[in-house]
Scaffold this active site. Structure first.
Site, PDB file in Angstrom:
ATOM      1  CB  SER A  11      -0.892   0.019   1.243  1.00 47.97           C
ATOM      2  OG  SER A  11      -1.438   1.322   1.396  1.00 47.97           O
ATOM      3  CG  MET A  40      -8.120   6.842   3.317  1.00 49.59           C
ATOM      4  SD  MET A  40      -7.173   6.868   4.850  1.00 49.59           S
ATOM      5  CE  MET A  40      -6.334   5.283   4.742  1.00 49.59           C
ATOM      6  CG  ASP A 178      -5.928  -3.049   3.710  1.00 44.40           C
ATOM      7  OD1 ASP A 178      -4.812  -2.766   4.177  1.00 44.40           O
ATOM      8  OD2 ASP A 178      -6.598  -2.270   3.007  1.00 44.40           O
TER       9      ASP A 178
HETATM   10  C1  DX5 Z   1      -5.800   1.172   6.305  1.00 42.55           C
HETATM   11  C2  DX5 Z   1      -5.506   0.934   4.844  1.00 42.55           C
HETATM   12  C3  DX5 Z   1      -4.415  -0.042   4.648  1.00 42.55           C
HETATM   13  C4  DX5 Z   1      -3.106   0.397   5.262  1.00 42.55           C
HETATM   14  C5  DX5 Z   1      -2.388  -0.792   5.779  1.00 42.55           C
HETATM   15  O1  DX5 Z   1      -6.856   2.031   6.447  1.00 42.55           O
HETATM   16  O2  DX5 Z   1      -6.636   0.466   4.162  1.00 42.55           O
HETATM   17  O3  DX5 Z   1      -4.249  -0.403   3.302  1.00 42.55           O
HETATM   18  O4  DX5 Z   1      -2.278   1.047   4.381  1.00 42.55           O
HETATM   19  O5  DX5 Z   1      -1.246  -0.366   6.420  1.00 42.55           O
HETATM   20  P1  DX5 Z   1      -0.423  -1.326   7.350  1.00 42.55           P
HETATM   21  O6  DX5 Z   1      -0.027  -2.510   6.514  1.00 42.55           O
HETATM   22  O7  DX5 Z   1       0.732  -0.520   7.797  1.00 42.55           O
HETATM   23  O8  DX5 Z   1      -1.327  -1.742   8.467  1.00 42.55           O
HETATM   24 ZN    ZN Z   2      -6.352  -0.516   2.016  1.00 34.23          ZN
END
Ligand code: DX5
Ligand code: ZN
Length: 219
Positions: A11, A40, A178
């Protein structure tokens, strides 16, 4: 036992936003499979990132599929812009969509693969009617909005249920996870049924990104 192909989808949320093209190149060079884009809107989640223009600008800079995760209210409004941007997968939150079937069809009609997603507090039954239509089901393992959070282990039971439902009913969706996935727990998540491993901090904080990708894929 059939050996499943596990895909890694770093991501860009955890990348330096001042150099997203370089981050996309690093993802590709490390041998990852998809690029995960966390969209977001500051309403559905308490954070704000980027929109379709960023996806469009990244599109010519990588060969990898763009796996776009909409954490937005009114996801219907994002279908055409993301299709025009060249998104491959477009995943929306079922909590934000009243007419989920219609939205799935709209995403498919625009030439993208539809995904459905649920936050930790939403039960699997909430998206059950959408499962035959979805190409991807994204199971959040943290409350969405921020990278670098700790995985909520209770969410893994939902992942296992979705894997069992797929098996029983012969559905074709990929199961993606995720939030909070690390090199240390990826193997466990894969055992529970995940096909796609989204990882932000576990990829971008790793000194050896190619090794991180192999570990995240359970290799
Ligand atoms: C969270 C996102 C994820 C995020 C995950 O709201 O949807 O995709 O980037 O990040 P990590 O792997 O650091 O938890
Ligand atoms: Zn995500």
């Amino acid at each position: 036992m059939v050996k499943r192909t596990i895909l890694a989808a770093p991501s860009l949320l955890s990348a330096d936003f001042g150099g997203l093209a370089g981050a996309a190149a690093a993802v590709e060079e490390a041998g990852a499979d998809w690029i995960h884009l966390d969209v977001m809107d500051g309403h559905f989640v308490p954070n704000l990132t980027f929109g379709a223009k960023t996806a469009a600008d990244l599109r010519p800079r990588t060969r990898l599929p763009l796996d776009c995760h909409l954490m937005v209210e009114n996801p219907e409004a994002y279908v055409k812009p993301f299709a025009a941007a060249g998104a491959d997968y477009l995943t929306f939150h079922v909590e934000a969509a009243v007419h989920g079937n219609r939205l799935i069809q709209a995403i498919r009609d625009e030439g993208m693969k539809p995904g459905v997603c649920l936050v930790p507090g939403t039960p699997v039954c909430f998206l059950e009617e959408l499962l035959p239509e979805a190409d991807l089901v994204l199971v959040m393992l943290v409350n969405p909005g921020f990278g670098g959070q700790k995985m909520l282990p209770s969410c893994l039971e939902k992942l296992a249920r979705l894997a069992a439902i797929r098996e029983e009913r012969g559905y074709g969706y990929l199961l993606s996870v995720d939030g909070g996935v690390t090199e240390g727990n990826a193997g466990h998540v894969i055992e529970k049924g995940a096909d796609v491993i989204v990882a932000g901090s576990a990829f971008f904080d790793a000194p050896d990104k190619a090794k991180a990708v192999r570990t995240l894929k359970g290799l």
